[in-house]
Design an enzyme around this catalytic site. Sequence first.
Site, PDB file in Angstrom:
ATOM      1  N   CYS A 116      85.455  22.291  -5.093  1.00  0.00           N
ATOM      2  CA  CYS A 116      84.957  21.477  -6.213  1.00  0.00           C
ATOM      3  C   CYS A 116      85.854  21.616  -7.447  1.00  0.00           C
ATOM      4  O   CYS A 116      86.302  20.617  -8.013  1.00  0.00           O
ATOM      5  CB  CYS A 116      83.512  21.831  -6.522  1.00  0.00           C
ATOM      6  SG  CYS A 116      83.193  23.583  -6.673  1.00  0.00           S
TER       7      CYS A 116
HETATM    8  N1  LIG Z   1      78.099  24.216  -3.102  1.00  0.00           N
HETATM    9  C1  LIG Z   1      79.202  23.581  -3.510  1.00  0.00           C
HETATM   10  O1  LIG Z   1      79.275  23.029  -4.626  1.00  0.00           O
HETATM   11  C2  LIG Z   1      80.371  23.519  -2.608  1.00  0.00           C
HETATM   12  C3  LIG Z   1      80.432  24.188  -1.405  1.00  0.00           C
HETATM   13  N2  LIG Z   1      81.542  24.074  -0.609  1.00  0.00           N
HETATM   14  C4  LIG Z   1      81.691  24.825   0.636  1.00  0.00           C
HETATM   15  O2  LIG Z   1      80.815  24.327   1.629  1.00  0.00           O
HETATM   16  C5  LIG Z   1      80.452  25.384   2.514  1.00  0.00           C
HETATM   17  C6  LIG Z   1      78.950  25.506   2.500  1.00  0.00           C
HETATM   18  O3  LIG Z   1      78.573  25.876   1.163  1.00  0.00           O
HETATM   19  P1  LIG Z   1      77.113  25.728   0.620  1.00  0.00           P
HETATM   20  O4  LIG Z   1      76.456  24.569   1.265  1.00  0.00           O
HETATM   21  O5  LIG Z   1      77.203  25.786  -0.846  1.00  0.00           O
HETATM   22  O6  LIG Z   1      76.505  27.110   1.190  1.00  0.00           O
HETATM   23  P2  LIG Z   1      75.011  27.500   1.501  1.00  0.00           P
HETATM   24  O7  LIG Z   1      74.968  28.973   1.395  1.00  0.00           O
HETATM   25  O8  LIG Z   1      74.092  26.703   0.664  1.00  0.00           O
HETATM   26  O9  LIG Z   1      74.826  27.047   3.010  1.00  0.00           O
HETATM   27  C7  LIG Z   1      75.555  27.579   4.087  1.00  0.00           C
HETATM   28  C8  LIG Z   1      74.809  27.257   5.361  1.00  0.00           C
HETATM   29  O10 LIG Z   1      75.558  27.750   6.464  1.00  0.00           O
HETATM   30  C9  LIG Z   1      74.646  28.423   7.360  1.00  0.00           C
HETATM   31  N3  LIG Z   1      75.379  29.428   8.130  1.00  0.00           N
HETATM   32  C10 LIG Z   1      75.906  30.592   7.691  1.00  0.00           C
HETATM   33  N4  LIG Z   1      76.533  31.241   8.691  1.00  0.00           N
HETATM   34  C11 LIG Z   1      76.407  30.453   9.790  1.00  0.00           C
HETATM   35  C12 LIG Z   1      76.832  30.568  11.136  1.00  0.00           C
HETATM   36  N5  LIG Z   1      77.524  31.637  11.568  1.00  0.00           N
HETATM   37  N6  LIG Z   1      76.529  29.570  11.998  1.00  0.00           N
HETATM   38  C13 LIG Z   1      75.819  28.485  11.591  1.00  0.00           C
HETATM   39  N7  LIG Z   1      75.356  28.335  10.321  1.00  0.00           N
HETATM   40  C14 LIG Z   1      75.659  29.293   9.438  1.00  0.00           C
HETATM   41  C15 LIG Z   1      73.636  29.029   6.424  1.00  0.00           C
HETATM   42  O11 LIG Z   1      72.470  29.350   7.129  1.00  0.00           O
HETATM   43  P3  LIG Z   1      71.531  30.546   6.594  1.00  0.00           P
HETATM   44  O12 LIG Z   1      71.136  30.199   5.203  1.00  0.00           O
HETATM   45  O13 LIG Z   1      70.422  30.564   7.526  1.00  0.00           O
HETATM   46  O14 LIG Z   1      72.375  31.782   6.641  1.00  0.00           O
HETATM   47  C16 LIG Z   1      73.436  27.913   5.405  1.00  0.00           C
HETATM   48  O15 LIG Z   1      72.498  26.977   5.843  1.00  0.00           O
HETATM   49  C17 LIG Z   1      81.112  26.657   1.995  1.00  0.00           C
HETATM   50  O16 LIG Z   1      82.301  26.920   2.664  1.00  0.00           O
HETATM   51  C18 LIG Z   1      81.357  26.309   0.536  1.00  0.00           C
HETATM   52  O17 LIG Z   1      82.385  27.097   0.050  1.00  0.00           O
HETATM   53  C19 LIG Z   1      82.545  23.223  -0.954  1.00  0.00           C
HETATM   54  C20 LIG Z   1      82.557  22.550  -2.126  1.00  0.00           C
HETATM   55  C21 LIG Z   1      81.478  22.699  -3.087  1.00  0.00           C
HETATM   56  C1  LIG Z   2      79.837  28.184  -9.082  1.00  0.00           C
HETATM   57  C2  LIG Z   2      80.540  28.807  -7.890  1.00  0.00           C
HETATM   58  O1  LIG Z   2      80.267  29.927  -7.510  1.00  0.00           O
HETATM   59  N1  LIG Z   2      81.456  28.058  -7.307  1.00  0.00           N
HETATM   60  C3  LIG Z   2      82.189  28.510  -6.158  1.00  0.00           C
HETATM   61  C4  LIG Z   2      83.109  27.430  -5.662  1.00  0.00           C
HETATM   62  C5  LIG Z   2      82.382  26.274  -5.073  1.00  0.00           C
HETATM   63  C6  LIG Z   2      83.237  25.506  -4.096  1.00  0.00           C
HETATM   64  O2  LIG Z   2      83.940  24.564  -4.317  1.00  0.00           O
HETATM   65  O3  LIG Z   2      83.249  26.086  -2.945  1.00  0.00           O
HETATM   66  P1  LIG Z   2      84.315  26.207  -1.818  1.00  0.00           P
HETATM   67  O4  LIG Z   2      85.651  26.405  -2.347  1.00  0.00           O
HETATM   68  O5  LIG Z   2      83.870  27.373  -1.068  1.00  0.00           O
HETATM   69  O6  LIG Z   2      84.263  24.997  -1.064  1.00  0.00           O
HETATM   70  C7  LIG Z   2      83.054  29.737  -6.474  1.00  0.00           C
HETATM   71  O7  LIG Z   2      83.520  29.882  -7.586  1.00  0.00           O
HETATM   72  O8  LIG Z   2      83.358  30.455  -5.511  1.00  0.00           O
END
Ligand SMILES: NC(=O)C1=CN([C@@H]2O[C@H](COP(=O)(O)OP(=O)(O)OC[C@H]3O[C@@H](n4cnc5c(N)ncnc54)[C@H](OP(=O)(O)O)[C@@H]3O)[C@@H](O)[C@H]2O)C=CC1
Ligand SMILES: CC(=O)N[C@@H](CCC(=O)OP(=O)(O)O)C(=O)O
Length: 303
Positions: A116
Amino acid sequence: MAYSVFIDGEAGTTGLQIRERLETRGDIRLIGIDPARRKDADARCEAFAAADVAILCLPDDAAREAVALAQDLDTRIIDASTAHRVDPDWAFGFPELNAGARDRIAGAKLVSNPGCYSTGAIAIIAPLVAAGLIAPDEGLTINAVSGYTGGGKALIAEYDSGEAPAHFVYGLTQRHKHIPEIMVHAGLDRQPIFAPAVGNFAQGMAVQVPLFLNERRTIDGLTAALDDHYAGQRFVEVAQGSGARIVPTDLNNTNCLRITVQGDAQNGCATVVAVLDNLGKGASGAAVQNLNIMLGVDEGLSL
Ligand SMILES: NC(=O)C1=CN([C@@H]2O[C@H](COP(=O)(O)OP(=O)(O)OC[C@H]3O[C@@H](n4cnc5c(N)ncnc54)[C@H](OP(=O)(O)O)[C@@H]3O)[C@@H](O)[C@H]2O)C=CC1
Ligand SMILES: CC(=O)N[C@@H](CCC(=O)OP(=O)(O)O)C(=O)O
């Protein structure tokens, strides 16, 4: 014909939002998995095998494991995690990055979504490096503030508990996981100083790059270079700044990113700011945009 899509990690923050965007689409059939077996390798292998495209919304290690599970399949993969963003075998999922980026995504088996913060930073810096207005070895600073959903379920739980602070800065050791992808995809040779922060709001972010002005680097010149670069793009706009506040939540629930250049020619100081939704263009929106490009359908479907 409907395409089959499996969202691995669909109960997480990013996964849920992708699901919401896709579940009403007639051209997509979502492959479900029994929630009790969501971390079970066999169940996930079956889902990968049945999918035309799998979208990984998992922590980095789990994303690497998922790619290994699917390695002998034809399934195309979009990875939302940090695991593959600087891997040359993966297309970088920022279609607006340069002239060839969209075509590379369209033809790729493996697409890695930007982070992000990286989306905002790369959106500002890459075109300015390409235009010769930022030198690759220039010392840059990137300041950013994100809503707390950027930290996934764990940070959301902290804020929901009422125990988290109204605002905190972090990344102070200058090892934030987004720094490598910012350098590679923006074309920087020198590591920028990155100063991220979290505020007590759920989603939305502002990413700022302060720049000193000079004869070659003027506010009009910076604006024109960014305008040229993003001309005709549907989800990235270069807007006139009003000199007033910039609000990180302004583009929430959209897939848009807005860049403004503001400053003062007399004192030679300016700031280029990108606003986006960390869960929109910063994660789930970007994943759906890339999916649309990979499927060859209208890029803006369900966005
Ligand atoms: N949030 C954001 O703004 C952004 C996030 N991302 C990336 O997207 C990805 C997901 O992030 P986010 O949605 O925020 O994370 P969350 O913690 O909200 O969700 C992660 C999900 O993955 C599941 N999970 C964890 N381990 C496993 C596994 N071994 N097998 C199957 N499912 C699994 C978790 O299940 P459970 O809860 O049951 O453990 C949970 O539902 C990350 O890599 C993050 O860095 C990228 C850009 C922005
Ligand atoms: C507020 C906050 O904690 N933000 C996350 C980045 C969110 C994101 O972009 O996650 P990925 O790079 O994993 O996709 C951090 O700084 O690690």
